[in-house]
Design a protein around this motif. Structure first.
Motif, PDB file in Angstrom:
ATOM      1  N   GLY A 148       0.805  -1.216   0.000  1.00  0.00           N
ATOM      2  CA  GLY A 148       0.000   0.000   0.000  1.00  0.00           C
ATOM      3  C   GLY A 148       0.833   1.259   0.000  1.00  0.00           C
ATOM      4  O   GLY A 148       0.390   2.314   0.460  1.00  0.00           O
ATOM      5  N   ALA A 149       2.046   1.186  -0.531  1.00  0.00           N
ATOM      6  CA  ALA A 149       2.939   2.353  -0.530  1.00  0.00           C
ATOM      7  C   ALA A 149       2.681   3.265  -1.723  1.00  0.00           C
ATOM      8  O   ALA A 149       3.010   4.458  -1.682  1.00  0.00           O
ATOM      9  N   ALA A 150       2.109   2.736  -2.794  1.00  0.00           N
ATOM     10  CA  ALA A 150       1.810   3.548  -3.973  1.00  0.00           C
ATOM     11  C   ALA A 150       0.692   2.881  -4.766  1.00  0.00           C
ATOM     12  O   ALA A 150       0.499   1.666  -4.682  1.00  0.00           O
ATOM     13  N   ALA A 151      -0.040   3.675  -5.530  1.00  0.00           N
ATOM     14  CA  ALA A 151      -1.174   3.134  -6.291  1.00  0.00           C
ATOM     15  C   ALA A 151      -0.692   2.645  -7.653  1.00  0.00           C
ATOM     16  O   ALA A 151      -0.686   3.398  -8.624  1.00  0.00           O
ATOM     17  N   VAL A 152      -0.242   1.419  -7.712  1.00  0.00           N
ATOM     18  CA  VAL A 152       0.184   0.811  -8.983  1.00  0.00           C
ATOM     19  C   VAL A 152      -0.459  -0.569  -9.089  1.00  0.00           C
ATOM     20  O   VAL A 152      -0.938  -1.128  -8.087  1.00  0.00           O
ATOM     21  N   ASP A 153      -0.458  -1.119 -10.311  1.00  0.00           N
ATOM     22  CA  ASP A 153      -0.997  -2.476 -10.506  1.00  0.00           C
ATOM     23  C   ASP A 153       0.125  -3.489 -10.270  1.00  0.00           C
ATOM     24  O   ASP A 153       0.882  -3.829 -11.181  1.00  0.00           O
ATOM     25  N   GLY A 154       0.231  -3.944  -9.070  1.00  0.00           N
ATOM     26  CA  GLY A 154       1.315  -4.858  -8.710  1.00  0.00           C
ATOM     27  C   GLY A 154       1.255  -6.183  -9.436  1.00  0.00           C
ATOM     28  O   GLY A 154       2.295  -6.795  -9.725  1.00  0.00           O
ATOM     29  N   TRP A 155       0.053  -6.626  -9.779  1.00  0.00           N
ATOM     30  CA  TRP A 155      -0.076  -7.926 -10.449  1.00  0.00           C
ATOM     31  C   TRP A 155       0.532  -7.889 -11.847  1.00  0.00           C
ATOM     32  O   TRP A 155       1.078  -8.892 -12.315  1.00  0.00           O
ATOM     33  N   ALA A 156       0.441  -6.737 -12.507  1.00  0.00           N
ATOM     34  CA  ALA A 156       1.056  -6.621 -13.836  1.00  0.00           C
ATOM     35  C   ALA A 156       2.589  -6.725 -13.713  1.00  0.00           C
ATOM     36  O   ALA A 156       3.253  -7.391 -14.519  1.00  0.00           O
ATOM     37  N   TRP A 157       3.128  -6.086 -12.679  1.00  0.00           N
ATOM     38  CA  TRP A 157       4.576  -6.163 -12.464  1.00  0.00           C
ATOM     39  C   TRP A 157       4.997  -7.576 -12.051  1.00  0.00           C
ATOM     40  O   TRP A 157       6.087  -8.035 -12.393  1.00  0.00           O
ATOM     41  N   LEU A 158       4.095  -8.253 -11.338  1.00  0.00           N
ATOM     42  CA  LEU A 158       4.381  -9.647 -10.974  1.00  0.00           C
ATOM     43  C   LEU A 158       4.518 -10.507 -12.240  1.00  0.00           C
ATOM     44  O   LEU A 158       5.370 -11.399 -12.309  1.00  0.00           O
ATOM     45  N   GLY A 159       3.680 -10.192 -13.232  1.00  0.00           N
ATOM     46  CA  GLY A 159       3.779 -10.916 -14.514  1.00  0.00           C
ATOM     47  C   GLY A 159       5.149 -10.751 -15.135  1.00  0.00           C
ATOM     48  O   GLY A 159       5.755 -11.714 -15.634  1.00  0.00           O
ATOM     49  N   LEU A 160       5.661  -9.506 -15.092  1.00  0.00           N
ATOM     50  CA  LEU A 160       7.004  -9.245 -15.640  1.00  0.00           C
ATOM     51  C   LEU A 160       8.054 -10.075 -14.898  1.00  0.00           C
ATOM     52  O   LEU A 160       8.940 -10.683 -15.514  1.00  0.00           O
ATOM     53  N   LEU A 161       7.896 -10.118 -13.570  1.00  0.00           N
ATOM     54  CA  LEU A 161       8.861 -10.888 -12.772  1.00  0.00           C
ATOM     55  C   LEU A 161       8.815 -12.371 -13.118  1.00  0.00           C
ATOM     56  O   LEU A 161       9.847 -13.047 -13.194  1.00  0.00           O
ATOM     57  N   ALA A 162       7.596 -12.872 -13.331  1.00  0.00           N
ATOM     58  CA  ALA A 162       7.440 -14.293 -13.659  1.00  0.00           C
ATOM     59  C   ALA A 162       8.104 -14.618 -14.990  1.00  0.00           C
ATOM     60  O   ALA A 162       8.794 -15.643 -15.130  1.00  0.00           O
ATOM     61  N   VAL A 163       7.910 -13.738 -15.965  1.00  0.00           N
ATOM     62  CA  VAL A 163       8.531 -13.950 -17.276  1.00  0.00           C
ATOM     63  C   VAL A 163      10.047 -13.888 -17.161  1.00  0.00           C
ATOM     64  O   VAL A 163      10.770 -14.727 -17.718  1.00  0.00           O
ATOM     65  N   PHE A 164      10.539 -12.907 -16.407  1.00  0.00           N
ATOM     66  CA  PHE A 164      11.992 -12.781 -16.208  1.00  0.00           C
ATOM     67  C   PHE A 164      12.546 -14.062 -15.580  1.00  0.00           C
ATOM     68  O   PHE A 164      13.565 -14.603 -16.024  1.00  0.00           O
ATOM     69  N   GLY A 165      11.860 -14.545 -14.549  1.00  0.00           N
ATOM     70  CA  GLY A 165      12.330 -15.746 -13.852  1.00  0.00           C
ATOM     71  C   GLY A 165      12.348 -16.955 -14.771  1.00  0.00           C
ATOM     72  O   GLY A 165      13.303 -17.749 -14.764  1.00  0.00           O
ATOM     73  N   LEU A 166      11.312 -17.080 -15.586  1.00  0.00           N
ATOM     74  CA  LEU A 166      11.224 -18.217 -16.506  1.00  0.00           C
ATOM     75  C   LEU A 166      12.341 -18.160 -17.552  1.00  0.00           C
ATOM     76  O   LEU A 166      13.036 -19.157 -17.799  1.00  0.00           O
ATOM     77  N   VAL A 167      12.510 -16.982 -18.143  1.00  0.00           N
ATOM     78  CA  VAL A 167      13.550 -16.823 -19.176  1.00  0.00           C
ATOM     79  C   VAL A 167      14.939 -17.062 -18.570  1.00  0.00           C
ATOM     80  O   VAL A 167      15.781 -17.761 -19.161  1.00  0.00           O
ATOM     81  N   ALA A 168      15.170 -16.514 -17.382  1.00  0.00           N
ATOM     82  CA  ALA A 168      16.482 -16.677 -16.735  1.00  0.00           C
ATOM     83  C   ALA A 168      16.749 -18.140 -16.417  1.00  0.00           C
ATOM     84  O   ALA A 168      17.887 -18.617 -16.550  1.00  0.00           O
ATOM     85  N   THR A 169      15.706 -18.869 -16.012  1.00  0.00           N
ATOM     86  CA  THR A 169      15.886 -20.287 -15.694  1.00  0.00           C
ATOM     87  C   THR A 169      16.256 -21.085 -16.943  1.00  0.00           C
ATOM     88  O   THR A 169      17.200 -21.892 -16.929  1.00  0.00           O
TER      89      THR A 169
END
Lengths: 236, 232
Positions: free
Chosen positions: B198-219
């Motif tokens: 709750g520190a800022a009004a952003v769509d955290g789930w969209a950023w989570l998607g980016l993280l998931a893709v990064f993790g998958l590609v890195a793996t």
């Protein structure tokens, strides 16, 4: 059948030719003593045969595989004892040997059985098996390292100064291990400065200097006495 | 996939589990994470507090960024430790000769680092709640972000740890190589935590998607590239 076949093999360490066109043929079941001065290229020769180095020029065939293109096919079938022990200091002796057995593809009971046999062969008793490697003496680490290699039952042993740092019992254990390996059909290349000791195991002596084979007792060369201190190349 | 392919995949994961178990056993015995890395990370959180004048509102606002900068700094230590396990007594040569697939070694070592990062993130989450007064608005987003980011950091770190070790200067070279590559993780995880805390009004789930893709590609890339990194 040749287990090791080198024809004009060249290996560079950086820019230096540690092996400068070496020729060597070793038949299955042979034990060969590699001797020569420090820096002659003995260690590099063993690492090349293990598939850890890529030959820069020449032909290198080990266990039927051309090491220019098929180095990985050879690795699981050889054991290389180098100057380092290759052990994990925070694991116990038993855990180290067991890990390397499983890493070689052995499973469960087979791995444990072979680990126990190898430990016994190297004189590692129950008290030592439960100790972490960090607290062992250099000789005990060396014994553990050799036991960890023995679990794999390799077809080709490449031993670089195997008696270094060992007490008399340890040296005898190494000699027994070599004899057993050869008896089981393995081939052994030993680099050592303890000539008299190894000569009792090996009728064939190959002298390396400046990255070349300068004498081979199997071909009737006479220049196999002494340690060939006349010169060495930059290779380890 | 044929029976041979299934066998290879099974062997891949069996070997990876062997490596991961070994690294975690070494960690459990040496306690480097608990005695050195975790205290370092908590100390960094405290120092951030001093630097920002202990203003709780400011700290709450910047807690997500401070959290992830701290995680990345601590991750450097964990990755260096992971790489040093193999190089301390030339065990990596034994691994090369064992015939074990490089991908197995990579996955095993990355899994061990991942577990350590999760432990670290749990401690640091408690740390920002206690020290900065942060409140968790979305626990699910927080947990998934922590997991996805840890995958990205562990896999990328393991790959670059092997690369830096091969270049022979891992302590000094690793941060320079690794931190720029992890910038997307820092940005994505911070934004996602902004939402979760709750520190800022952003769509955290969209950023989570980016993280998931990064993790998958890195793996995937790490598993494919690790072999080249550990060869001479």
């Amino acid at each position: 059948m040749s287990v090791v076949e080198l024809r004009g093999a060249v290996a560079l360490l950086g820019r230096f030719p540690a092996l400068a066109g070496i020729d060597l043929s070793v038949e299955a079941g042979e034990t060969v003593l590699i001797q020569g001065p420090n820096g002659a290229g003995k260690t590099t020769l063993l690492r090349l045969c293990a598939g850890l180095l890529r030959p820069t020029a020449g032909d290198v065939v080990v266990l039927g595989h051309d090491l220019t293109t098929e180095r990985r096919a050879v690795r699981r079938r050889v054991a290389l004892l180098g100057h380092s022990t290759g052990l994990y200091g925070d694991l116990t002796v038993a855990e180290n040997i067991s890990f390397w057995a499983r890493a070689a593809g052995l499973s469960g009971a087979d791995a444990e059985s072979r680990a126990a046999t190898a430990a016994g062969l190297m004189g590692l008793d129950q008290r030592l098996l439960s100790r972490t490697v960090n607290v062992l003496s250099a000789g005990q680490r060396r014994r553990t390292s050799i036991a960890a290699l023995a679990v794999r039952r390799p077809e080709l042993w490449l031993l670089d100064e195997p008696h270094a740092g060992l007490d008399q019992a340890g040296r005898n254990a190494v000699d027994s291990l070599i004899s057993e390996a050869v008896g089981a059909g393995a081939t052994v290349l030993v680099s050592s400065h303890e000539l008299e000791r190894v000569r009792s195991l090996s009728p064939r002596v190959v002298t390396v200097a400046a990255g070349m084979v300068v004498a081979d007792s199997s071909s009737g060369d006479s220049a196999t006495e002494g340690d060939g201190e006349q010169g060495g190349g930059p290779g380890a | 996939m044929g029976s041979r392919g299934v066998g290879q995949v099974r062997e891949l994961f069996t070997d990876a589990r062997l490596v991961a178990t070994r690294d975690l056993r070494i960690e459990a015995r040496s306690r480097v994470l608990l005695n050195q890395v975790a205290p370092f990370a908590l100390l960094v959180l405290v120092l951030f507090g001093f630097a920002l004048d202990a203003d709780q509102r400011t700290l709450r606002t910047f807690a997500p960024g401070l959290f992830w900068v701290t995680v990345l700094l601590a991750a450097l230590l964990a990755v260096q430790r992971s790489a040093s396990i193999e190089h301390a007594d030339d065990a990596h040569t034994g691994l090369r000769l064992s015939g074990m697939a490089a991908a197995s070694v990579f996955l095993g070592k990355a899994a061990a680092v991942f577990v350590q990062l999760i432990v670290l993130e749990i401690l640091l989450t408690v740390g920002i709640v206690v020290l900065y007064g942060s409140e968790v608005d979305d626990p699910a987003l927080l947990a998934l972000t922590a997991v996805a980011a840890a995958v990205g950091v562990a896999t990328t770190g393991t790959l670059y740890g092997a690369l830096a070790s091969g270049l022979g200067a891992r302590e000094t070279l690793l941060p320079i190589l690794l931190l720029p590559v992890l910038a997307p993780v820092l940005i994505g995880a911070t934004r996602s935590f902004d939402d979760a805390l709750g520190a800022a009004a952003v769509d955290g789930w969209a950023w989570l998607g980016l993280l998931a893709v990064f993790g998958l590609v890195a793996t995937v890339l790490g598993a494919l590239a690790h072999g080249a990194m550990i060869e001479d």
